[in-house]
Write a protein that holds these residues in place. Sequence first.
Motif, PDB file in Angstrom:
ATOM      1  N   MET A   1       0.841  -1.208   0.000  1.00 18.76           N
ATOM      2  CA  MET A   1       0.000   0.000   0.000  1.00 18.76           C
ATOM      3  C   MET A   1       0.874   1.256   0.000  1.00 18.76           C
ATOM      4  O   MET A   1       1.796   1.363   0.811  1.00 18.76           O
ATOM      5  N   PRO A   2       0.606   2.198  -0.899  1.00 12.58           N
ATOM      6  CA  PRO A   2       1.378   3.454  -0.863  1.00 12.58           C
ATOM      7  C   PRO A   2       1.156   4.195   0.451  1.00 12.58           C
ATOM      8  O   PRO A   2       0.052   4.161   1.009  1.00 12.58           O
ATOM      9  N   GLU A   3       2.202   4.824   0.935  1.00 15.47           N
ATOM     10  CA  GLU A   3       2.101   5.595   2.173  1.00 15.47           C
ATOM     11  C   GLU A   3       1.824   7.064   1.866  1.00 15.47           C
ATOM     12  O   GLU A   3       1.968   7.499   0.722  1.00 15.47           O
ATOM     13  N   PHE A   4       1.453   7.799   2.922  1.00 16.70           N
ATOM     14  CA  PHE A   4       1.251   9.246   2.809  1.00 16.70           C
ATOM     15  C   PHE A   4       2.343   9.945   3.616  1.00 16.70           C
ATOM     16  O   PHE A   4       2.609   9.556   4.762  1.00 16.70           O
ATOM     17  N   HIS A   5       2.968  10.943   3.019  1.00 16.45           N
ATOM     18  CA  HIS A   5       3.984  11.735   3.718  1.00 16.45           C
ATOM     19  C   HIS A   5       3.689  13.212   3.468  1.00 16.45           C
ATOM     20  O   HIS A   5       3.080  13.556   2.455  1.00 16.45           O
ATOM     21  N   ALA A   6       4.153  14.052   4.389  1.00 10.92           N
ATOM     22  CA  ALA A   6       4.028  15.502   4.173  1.00 10.92           C
ATOM     23  C   ALA A   6       5.414  16.088   3.957  1.00 10.92           C
ATOM     24  O   ALA A   6       6.402  15.567   4.486  1.00 10.92           O
ATOM     25  N   LEU A   7       5.464  17.165   3.161  1.00 14.86           N
ATOM     26  CA  LEU A   7       6.726  17.875   2.945  1.00 14.86           C
ATOM     27  C   LEU A   7       6.436  19.371   3.046  1.00 14.86           C
ATOM     28  O   LEU A   7       5.579  19.885   2.320  1.00 14.86           O
ATOM     29  N   VAL A   8       7.100  20.024   3.979  1.00 13.87           N
ATOM     30  CA  VAL A   8       6.804  21.428   4.272  1.00 13.87           C
ATOM     31  C   VAL A   8       7.999  22.302   3.871  1.00 13.87           C
ATOM     32  O   VAL A   8       9.036  22.288   4.550  1.00 13.87           O
ATOM     33  N   PRO A   9       7.889  23.041   2.747  1.00 18.98           N
ATOM     34  CA  PRO A   9       8.984  23.949   2.403  1.00 18.98           C
ATOM     35  C   PRO A   9       9.013  25.115   3.388  1.00 18.98           C
ATOM     36  O   PRO A   9       7.995  25.779   3.606  1.00 18.98           O
ATOM     37  N   ALA A  10      10.167  25.336   4.002  1.00 19.63           N
ATOM     38  CA  ALA A  10      10.295  26.393   5.020  1.00 19.63           C
ATOM     39  C   ALA A  10      11.673  27.038   4.922  1.00 19.63           C
ATOM     40  O   ALA A  10      12.362  27.239   5.919  1.00 19.63           O
ATOM     41  N   ALA A  11      12.068  27.343   3.692  1.00 19.87           N
ATOM     42  CA  ALA A  11      13.402  27.901   3.475  1.00 19.87           C
ATOM     43  C   ALA A  11      13.332  29.321   2.918  1.00 19.87           C
ATOM     44  O   ALA A  11      14.318  29.835   2.401  1.00 19.87           O
TER      45      ALA A  11
END
Length: 227
Positions: A1-11
């Motif tokens: 099963m594909p997983e869910f991830h978050a990516l937060v640009p903060a640069a």
Amino acid sequence: MPEFHALVPAAGFGSRMGHELPKQYMPLAGLPMIAHALGTLCANPDISTVFVVLAPDDTLFHSYDWSRFGEKLQPLYCGGQTRAESVSNGLLASELEPDDWVLVHDAARPCLTQAHLNWLIAELRDDEVGGILAVPVADTLKRSDDENRILRTESREQLWQAQTPQMFRAGLLSQALQICRNVTDEASAVEALGLRPKLVLSTPANFKVTYPQDMLLAELLLKQKSN
Ligand code: CTP
Ligand code: MG
């Protein structure tokens, strides 16, 4: 099963905010602004990892206590010159599986709720392409000349304001951002591949804090949320 991830640009620097601290670290309802979005993303049981993409020379992130988020929160010191470059670098560093879903969310949208997140994931988890949270344009739209006089009124029919999270398969998004570098959101890069991301109905509360006067509204919404 594909997983869910978050990516937060903060640069980013928050140049329109005009404050000495980068916008993502400005105090908001008792916390650095970025802590609000990271807290919401980390609290979502569907999301396995929350990557936060920081400037390579960031010295502030480690001055806060993030231990309550444990291993789920993963800082990556690989931010770039533009938001798209930060997201692209973050995707490469995160080493996600190509089929995993990634939800890219601005550090500067602190009022995201679990309801927004759950609705976005529910609407897109079986989608071929992915999509974004967005709100239909509510105001009447005017086109101006260079003296700020109205040239004409534009139709607002089928016009939406794009928000984040923007949710795509990690492999597709990474490929899209390598081909299309000068975009202001992820969906634009995916659109440039000829695909048609879905618009998922959001609320204006998930707005982006951009100017100093936005801080008060964000503070009021966050206080109401915690009541
Ligand atoms: N961002 C980033 N890397 C950049 C530029 C922006 O990771 N080189 C991030 C910001 O930190 C923010 C998000 O992208 O979380 C949305 O960008 P924006 O609201 O435009 O923030 P800034 O670019 O910091 O602000 P400004 O445009 O006013 O300078
Ligand atoms: Mg910017």
